[in-house]
Write a protein that holds these residues in place. Structure first.
Motif, PDB file in Angstrom:
ATOM      1  N   UNK A   1     -17.945  10.794   4.476  1.00  0.00           N
ATOM      2  CA  UNK A   1     -17.097  11.981   4.363  1.00  0.00           C
ATOM      3  C   UNK A   1     -17.583  12.992   3.347  1.00  0.00           C
ATOM      4  N   UNK A   2     -18.618  12.665   2.570  1.00  0.00           N
ATOM      5  CA  UNK A   2     -19.207  13.643   1.660  1.00  0.00           C
ATOM      6  C   UNK A   2     -19.204  13.288   0.198  1.00  0.00           C
ATOM      7  N   UNK A   3     -18.322  12.414  -0.272  1.00  0.00           N
ATOM      8  CA  UNK A   3     -18.261  12.093  -1.690  1.00  0.00           C
ATOM      9  C   UNK A   3     -19.150  10.918  -2.073  1.00  0.00           C
ATOM     10  N   UNK A   4     -19.261  10.713  -3.357  1.00  0.00           N
ATOM     11  CA  UNK A   4     -19.953   9.562  -3.935  1.00  0.00           C
ATOM     12  C   UNK A   4     -18.934   8.874  -4.826  1.00  0.00           C
TER      13      UNK A   4
ATOM     14  N   UNK B   1      -7.346   8.452   0.341  1.00  0.00           N
ATOM     15  CA  UNK B   1      -7.409   9.205   1.598  1.00  0.00           C
ATOM     16  C   UNK B   1      -8.856   9.564   1.938  1.00  0.00           C
ATOM     17  N   UNK B   2      -9.656   9.831   0.910  1.00  0.00           N
ATOM     18  CA  UNK B   2     -11.080  10.107   1.123  1.00  0.00           C
ATOM     19  C   UNK B   2     -11.780   8.881   1.715  1.00  0.00           C
ATOM     20  N   UNK B   3     -11.442   7.703   1.191  1.00  0.00           N
ATOM     21  CA  UNK B   3     -11.989   6.470   1.776  1.00  0.00           C
ATOM     22  C   UNK B   3     -11.584   6.338   3.240  1.00  0.00           C
ATOM     23  N   UNK B   4     -10.294   6.553   3.526  1.00  0.00           N
ATOM     24  CA  UNK B   4      -9.818   6.439   4.912  1.00  0.00           C
ATOM     25  C   UNK B   4     -10.576   7.400   5.825  1.00  0.00           C
ATOM     26  N   UNK B   5     -10.779   8.619   5.362  1.00  0.00           N
ATOM     27  CA  UNK B   5     -11.500   9.613   6.146  1.00  0.00           C
ATOM     28  C   UNK B   5     -12.967   9.281   6.342  1.00  0.00           C
ATOM     29  N   UNK B   6     -13.465   8.327   5.559  1.00  0.00           N
ATOM     30  CA  UNK B   6     -14.870   7.922   5.650  1.00  0.00           C
ATOM     31  C   UNK B   6     -15.067   6.589   6.375  1.00  0.00           C
ATOM     32  N   UNK B   7     -13.964   5.977   6.835  1.00  0.00           N
ATOM     33  CA  UNK B   7     -14.084   4.751   7.620  1.00  0.00           C
ATOM     34  C   UNK B   7     -13.472   3.502   7.005  1.00  0.00           C
TER      35      UNK B   7
ATOM     36  N   UNK C   1       1.824   0.552 -13.625  1.00  0.00           N
ATOM     37  CA  UNK C   1       2.774   1.396 -14.343  1.00  0.00           C
ATOM     38  C   UNK C   1       4.079   1.553 -13.567  1.00  0.00           C
ATOM     39  N   UNK C   2       3.983   1.754 -12.262  1.00  0.00           N
ATOM     40  CA  UNK C   2       5.179   1.941 -11.431  1.00  0.00           C
ATOM     41  C   UNK C   2       5.591   0.662 -10.718  1.00  0.00           C
ATOM     42  N   UNK C   3       4.841  -0.453 -10.971  1.00  0.00           N
ATOM     43  CA  UNK C   3       5.132  -1.756 -10.373  1.00  0.00           C
ATOM     44  C   UNK C   3       5.096  -1.712  -8.846  1.00  0.00           C
ATOM     45  N   UNK C   4       4.077  -1.015  -8.301  1.00  0.00           N
ATOM     46  CA  UNK C   4       3.924  -0.893  -6.854  1.00  0.00           C
ATOM     47  C   UNK C   4       2.472  -1.101  -6.437  1.00  0.00           C
ATOM     48  N   UNK C   5       2.294  -1.333  -5.155  1.00  0.00           N
ATOM     49  CA  UNK C   5       0.981  -1.312  -4.520  1.00  0.00           C
ATOM     50  C   UNK C   5       1.119  -0.444  -3.284  1.00  0.00           C
ATOM     51  N   UNK C   6       0.201   0.500  -3.138  1.00  0.00           N
ATOM     52  CA  UNK C   6       0.139   1.314  -1.925  1.00  0.00           C
ATOM     53  C   UNK C   6      -0.927   0.701  -1.033  1.00  0.00           C
ATOM     54  N   UNK C   7      -0.555   0.415   0.216  1.00  0.00           N
ATOM     55  CA  UNK C   7      -1.482  -0.198   1.164  1.00  0.00           C
ATOM     56  C   UNK C   7      -1.917   0.863   2.166  1.00  0.00           C
ATOM     57  N   UNK C   8      -3.224   1.070   2.248  1.00  0.00           N
ATOM     58  CA  UNK C   8      -3.827   2.072   3.131  1.00  0.00           C
ATOM     59  C   UNK C   8      -4.520   1.351   4.279  1.00  0.00           C
ATOM     60  N   UNK C   9      -4.188   1.786   5.509  1.00  0.00           N
ATOM     61  CA  UNK C   9      -4.788   1.205   6.712  1.00  0.00           C
ATOM     62  C   UNK C   9      -5.204   2.339   7.640  1.00  0.00           C
ATOM     63  N   UNK C  10      -6.258   2.103   8.400  1.00  0.00           N
ATOM     64  CA  UNK C  10      -6.737   3.089   9.361  1.00  0.00           C
ATOM     65  C   UNK C  10      -5.627   3.449  10.342  1.00  0.00           C
ATOM     66  N   UNK C  11      -5.374   4.745  10.491  1.00  0.00           N
ATOM     67  CA  UNK C  11      -4.439   5.236  11.495  1.00  0.00           C
ATOM     68  C   UNK C  11      -2.984   4.917  11.258  1.00  0.00           C
ATOM     69  N   UNK C  12      -2.610   4.509  10.046  1.00  0.00           N
ATOM     70  CA  UNK C  12      -1.223   4.168   9.751  1.00  0.00           C
ATOM     71  C   UNK C  12      -0.740   4.891   8.507  1.00  0.00           C
ATOM     72  N   UNK C  13       0.574   5.015   8.403  1.00  0.00           N
ATOM     73  CA  UNK C  13       1.175   5.588   7.204  1.00  0.00           C
ATOM     74  C   UNK C  13       0.973   4.618   6.040  1.00  0.00           C
ATOM     75  N   UNK C  14       0.921   5.153   4.845  1.00  0.00           N
ATOM     76  CA  UNK C  14       0.778   4.334   3.643  1.00  0.00           C
ATOM     77  C   UNK C  14       2.044   3.493   3.468  1.00  0.00           C
ATOM     78  N   UNK C  15       1.855   2.207   3.218  1.00  0.00           N
ATOM     79  CA  UNK C  15       2.974   1.308   2.944  1.00  0.00           C
ATOM     80  C   UNK C  15       3.030   1.058   1.447  1.00  0.00           C
ATOM     81  N   UNK C  16       4.225   1.124   0.865  1.00  0.00           N
ATOM     82  CA  UNK C  16       4.410   0.869  -0.561  1.00  0.00           C
ATOM     83  C   UNK C  16       5.216  -0.417  -0.709  1.00  0.00           C
ATOM     84  N   UNK C  17       4.672  -1.373  -1.474  1.00  0.00           N
ATOM     85  CA  UNK C  17       5.380  -2.621  -1.752  1.00  0.00           C
ATOM     86  C   UNK C  17       5.597  -2.734  -3.248  1.00  0.00           C
TER      87      UNK C  17
END
Length: 196
Positions: free
Chosen positions: A83-86, A144-150, A160-176
């Motif tokens: 996607x262009x970044x390093x 999101x940059x990672x998701x856009x790159x595959x 700090x917020x006691x959460x984990x955001x789960x990122x999956x291809x083609x899905x909304x972010x899930x927060x647990x």
């Protein structure tokens, strides 16, 4: 101290090769390059954050040694994203066949591949308490940059917020909420990570 982002657009647009050379000329400075070309200088982490990062890499590495399904990488590894970044995730994993498809030279430099799986840890630099300047948004944009790159699966661990955001291809972010047991799903079969 937080990451410093330098916009060099009015002076130069760093290519992947120029960024690589800049890193080789300044090996004691941890840097990333966003897909828009911004130079990001990463501060060192404190003991608590470094310990957590190491724990996650160890757990991922033990699972990988048992399964032999791919390669595990530390936060010192910079990936040349399609996607262009390093970028340098805190922990990363690439499926073996994808890694094997790279040339020997590509493996030695910044591999031109997006990991299948990443962990990013929202940490408190040098052990200081979180502050307004320790922003979550840049990490979410990086995910999101990672998701856009595959990327297939990613975890943004936010003590700090006691959460984990789960990122999956083609899905909304899930927060647990923490504590949680995270599953590697079909990307990392039978991998479980306990986060308290």
């Amino acid at each position: 101290m937080t990451a410093i982002t330098l916009n060099l657009e009015s002076l130069i647009t760093l290519t992947h090769d120029q960024f690589y050379q800049l890193c080789m000329d300044n090996k004691d400075v941890a840097m990333e390059r966003s897909r828009s070309g911004e130079l990001i200088i990463m501060p060192p982490v404190g003991g608590e954050s470094g310990e957590k990062e190491a724990d996650y890499i160890i757990d991922l590495g033990i699972w990988n040694r048992r399964t032999g399904l791919g390669k595990v990488f530390s936060s010192s590894t910079v990936f040349k994203l399609p996607g262009g970044g390093d970028r340098s995730p805190d922990a990363a994993w690439i499926r073996q066949d994808r890694w094997d498809a790279l040339s020997a030279d590509e493996k030695k430099r910044f591999p031109p591949i997006c990991p299948d799986f990443v962990i990013e840890l929202r940490w408190s630099p040098t052990g200081l308490r979180p502050s307004e300047s320790d922003r979550l948004k840049p990490l979410q944009e990086k995910m999101q940059e990672y998701l856009g790159s595959g990327l297939r699966l990613g975890w943004l661990i936010n003590p700090q917020d006691r959460t984990v955001e789960i990122y999956r291809t083609g899905q909304a972010v899930e927060v647990v909420q923490l504590p949680a047991t995270l599953s590697g799903e079909d990307v990392l079969p039978d991998f479980l990570l306990e986060i308290v």
